[in-house]
Design an enzyme around this catalytic site. Structure first.
Site, short mmCIF file in Angstrom:
data_model
loop_
_atom_site.label_atom_id
_atom_site.label_comp_id
_atom_site.label_asym_id
_atom_site.label_seq_id
_atom_site.Cartn_x
_atom_site.Cartn_y
_atom_site.Cartn_z
N THR A 25 -3.06 -2.57 50.12
CA THR A 25 -2.04 -3.62 50.09
C THR A 25 -0.99 -3.30 49.00
OG1 THR A 25 -3.82 -5.16 50.59
CG2 THR A 25 -1.68 -6.12 50.03
N ASP A 28 5.05 -0.65 48.58
CA ASP A 28 5.92 -1.23 47.54
C ASP A 28 5.80 -0.43 46.24
OD1 ASP A 28 6.54 -3.19 49.39
OD2 ASP A 28 4.94 -4.51 48.70
#
Ligand code: RIB
Length: 307
Positions: free
Chosen positions: A251, A255
């Site tokens: 996760t 990013d």
């Protein structure tokens, strides 16, 4: 030493992560093994990643007037992110993201963007000084498209380099988004959805990236998960491989890549070197749980990664 200056316009969410033996099937109830609540949202993650490496980062986002919103602002402040344009609304809840992570570290994510959707073009205009002061502006697709476009237009008018990360995936984008992106940075599924091409092999990834280039973007950096990243420009294609690691939770790995890529480029690193370092930071992030909690801070990294 002056810190690299960045601005991120995008979403902030509260991530509610359940760790499960496998992802649930439709209609199924599964026992999870662990739960983690933390700060997320693609824009916020990329901003915090760059700040953790030492970047001077301004965040432009909108939160709800609720406990999640308040804590999110505090989190930005804890990482020394400029919150001048971290705004609040009483018209919607802060964005949330229920997430399931399986034993291989793969995830599935639902986003309820809430307050993020209420960012306005006038508020982007008000943030012009923060965008203009940055070396790099980073945008994604978790806020309304016209707001992302407004931010990218301001960056272009101010001569600021743009990195656009088309996440979460959408099947089509307005042509202007491509021309306003100096660096277009999708992952494989996003590239497949945008081009209609299969992206399994490196030659397939290169062919799909050329479709994106033909739409007017300056250069494409395709993230390839454990295979690293691929730079495709009109003149060259270079694969930058990643070291293999055992993933615990992927996760926010994308990013971590985008935020550190932006940081290293703003710090003056050449593009392939910035990609090599961003690959390493993303690989570190998948070996720990959570989203921003899995991103390393400069003090914990080998000096040669930051010199
Ligand atoms: O990219 C990971 C992020 O996607 C999570 O933090 C979640 O909030 C969603 O935005």
């Amino acid at each position: 030493m002056t810190r690299p200056k960045l601005c991120v316009v995008g979403a902030a969410n509260l991530d509610l992560i359940s760790y499960v033996p496998r992802l649930p099937r439709m209609g199924e109830t599964l026992h999870g093994t662990r739960f983690h609540m933390g700060f997320g949202g693609k824009g916020a993650n990329q901003a915090v990643m760059a700040a953790k490496l030492g970047g001077d980062v301004a965040m432009v986002t909108k939160l709800g007037q609720d406990v999640f919103g308040e804590n999110t602002k505090n989190n930005f402040e804890a990482w020394d992110v400029d919150t001048t344009h971290v705004l609040f609304t009483d018209q919607a809840f802060s964005g949330v993201a229920p997430i399931a992570v399986d034993e291989e570290g793969h995830n599935s994510i639902i986003i309820v963007t809430g307050a993020n959707d209420l960012l306005t073009e006038a508020e982007i205009e008000a943030a012009r000084p923060s965008i203009a002061a940055a070396q790099i502006l980073v945008c994604q697709l978790e806020i309304p498209l016209e707001i992302t476009l407004a931010a990218l237009r301001v960056a272009r008018q101010e001569g600021v380099t743009t990195i656009f990360n088309p996440a979460p995936a959408r099947p089509s984008l307005p042509p202007e988004l491509y021309t306003l992106s100096d660096i277009f940075c999708p992952n494989e599924p996003e590239t497949e959805l945008l081009t209609g091409l299969v992206v399994n092999t490196l030659p397939e990834a290169e062919a799909a990236a050329h479709v994106l280039l033909a739409r007017g973007t300056g250069q494409v950096i395709l993230t390839l998960g454990e295979r690293g990243s691929l730079l495709v420009t009109p003149d060259q294609t270079v694969h930058v491989p990643a070291e293999p690691v055992q993933a615990l939770d992927s996760t926010g790995a994308g990013d971590a890549f985008v935020g550190s890529l932006a940081y290293f480029l703003a710090a003056g690193k050449p593009i392939l070197e910035a990609m090599r370092r961003a690959n390493q930071i993303a690989a570190i992030s998948v070996q720990a749980s959570g989203t921003q909690t899995s991103f390393p801070v400069a003090a914990d990294l080998p000096a040669k990664l930051l010199d």
